[in-house]
Design a protein around this motif. Sequence first.
Motif, mmCIF file in Angstrom:
data_model
loop_
_atom_site.group_PDB
_atom_site.id
_atom_site.type_symbol
_atom_site.label_atom_id
_atom_site.label_comp_id
_atom_site.label_asym_id
_atom_site.label_seq_id
_atom_site.Cartn_x
_atom_site.Cartn_y
_atom_site.Cartn_z
ATOM 1 N N UNK A 179 0.837 -1.194 0.000
ATOM 2 C CA UNK A 179 0.000 0.000 0.000
ATOM 3 C C UNK A 179 0.876 1.248 0.000
ATOM 4 N N UNK A 180 1.916 1.232 0.811
ATOM 5 C CA UNK A 180 2.810 2.403 0.889
ATOM 6 C C UNK A 180 3.464 2.679 -0.459
ATOM 7 N N UNK A 181 3.848 1.616 -1.172
ATOM 8 C CA UNK A 181 4.455 1.790 -2.491
ATOM 9 C C UNK A 181 3.450 2.349 -3.494
ATOM 10 N N UNK A 182 2.206 1.893 -3.380
ATOM 11 C CA UNK A 182 1.143 2.390 -4.261
ATOM 12 C C UNK A 182 0.898 3.879 -4.026
ATOM 13 N N UNK A 183 0.862 4.280 -2.771
ATOM 14 C CA UNK A 183 0.642 5.688 -2.432
ATOM 15 C C UNK A 183 1.814 6.558 -2.892
ATOM 16 N N UNK B 67 3.720 5.896 -5.454
ATOM 17 C CA UNK B 67 3.591 5.981 -6.911
ATOM 18 C C UNK B 67 2.560 7.049 -7.304
ATOM 19 N N UNK B 68 1.472 7.137 -6.525
ATOM 20 C CA UNK B 68 0.455 8.155 -6.801
ATOM 21 C C UNK B 68 1.044 9.556 -6.681
ATOM 22 N N UNK C 215 1.010 7.579 -14.355
ATOM 23 C CA UNK C 215 1.636 6.260 -14.415
ATOM 24 C C UNK C 215 0.983 5.277 -13.465
ATOM 25 N N UNK C 216 0.617 5.775 -12.276
ATOM 26 C CA UNK C 216 -0.085 4.939 -11.296
ATOM 27 C C UNK C 216 -1.409 4.441 -11.873
ATOM 28 N N UNK D 191 -8.784 14.728 -8.876
ATOM 29 C CA UNK D 191 -7.743 15.603 -8.343
ATOM 30 C C UNK D 191 -6.714 14.711 -7.648
ATOM 31 N N UNK D 192 -5.432 14.787 -8.042
ATOM 32 C CA UNK D 192 -4.418 13.854 -7.509
ATOM 33 C C UNK D 192 -4.300 13.867 -5.990
ATOM 34 N N UNK D 193 -4.420 15.058 -5.375
ATOM 35 C CA UNK D 193 -4.260 15.142 -3.917
ATOM 36 C C UNK D 193 -5.450 14.509 -3.201
ATOM 37 N N UNK D 194 -6.655 14.768 -3.718
ATOM 38 C CA UNK D 194 -7.853 14.163 -3.121
ATOM 39 C C UNK D 194 -7.842 12.657 -3.339
ATOM 40 N N UNK D 195 -7.469 12.243 -4.543
ATOM 41 C CA UNK D 195 -7.432 10.805 -4.849
ATOM 42 C C UNK D 195 -6.454 10.079 -3.942
#
Length: 268
Positions: free
Chosen positions: A141-145, A147-148, A154-155, A184-188
Motif C-alpha cells: 500500500x505504501x508503495x502504491x501511495x 507511486x500516486x 503512471x499509477x 484531483x491527484x491530492x484528493x485521490x
Amino acid sequence: MTIDVLERNNVKVMGTGSKTIVFAHGFGCDQDMWRYMVPSFVDNYRIVLFDYVGSGKSQIHNYDSQKYNDLQGYAQDVLDVMETLDLRDAIFVGHSVSSMIGMLASIRDSKYFERIVMLGPSPRYVNDLPDYYGGFDKRDIEELLTMMEMNFIGWASYLAPIVMQNNERKELSEELEKSFCSRDPHIARQFAEVTFFSDCRVSLQQASVPTLILQCTDDSIAPIEVGHYLHAHLKNSVLRQMTATGHYPHLSQPEETSQMIKEYLTSV
C-alpha cells in the motif's frame, strides 16, 4: 453557509418505484459507473445516484481534508443524502469501499436502510497475519501511495488493468484509467490512503441490516478469503460467488450483477 447536499454530491433521482435503491461508487470512480445497471432497476425502483465529494461532478470546493480523513466523513455524506431525500428502508448498493461506508452509515442510523448489497467489499485490505488475510502487505500500500505522489498518470495506467482484469476487453481498463486520471491527484491520494488503511472489522459486530456479499472471481482487491471473513462476522449476511472476474463486475458483467441483486431482493 448552508450546504445544498444535492448539489454538493451531484445527486440524481430517477424512476418511480415505491422502493428506493441508492447506488454508491467506489474509489476513483463516479456515479456513471452504474450506467449499465440502472436500466435493470429503473422500471421497478426509485434510483438514487451520487458522487462523493472530490469525485465526478461533485462540488470539489466542499472537500474538507480533515472530514474525509476517515470513512466516517463519507458515511456522513451518505446519511446527508438520505435525510435530504427523506428516504426510509432503502436498499444500499455499495461498490468496494462504499460497502463499508454504507455499513458504517447504517450503524449510525439504521432507519434509512432495509438491506445492503456489498459488491467486492473488504473490511480491511492490509494483512493482519496470522489471523486475517486482506490481500496486501502494508508495504504494498505504501508503495502504491508513493507511486500516486510521484507519477499519478503512471499509477493509473499501472493499476487499472490489474484491478479490472478482463484483459480481452481493453476498453474496460481504459475507461477505469480515464476515471482515475480525472480525479484531483491530492484528493485521490487521500481517499486511497483512507480506503486502503481503513479497518472496519470491529464495526462488523455492530451492523444489523441484512446484507448480500457479492464476491468476484480473481479479485485482486478483495480476495475470496475476505468474502468468507465478512460472511462469518456479519450477521444476517448472504455470500454469493460471482463468475465475473476482477473488481468491477457492474462494468464487466452488469447482467450477472443485476440478476444476483434481484434474486436477493425478491428472496424474502
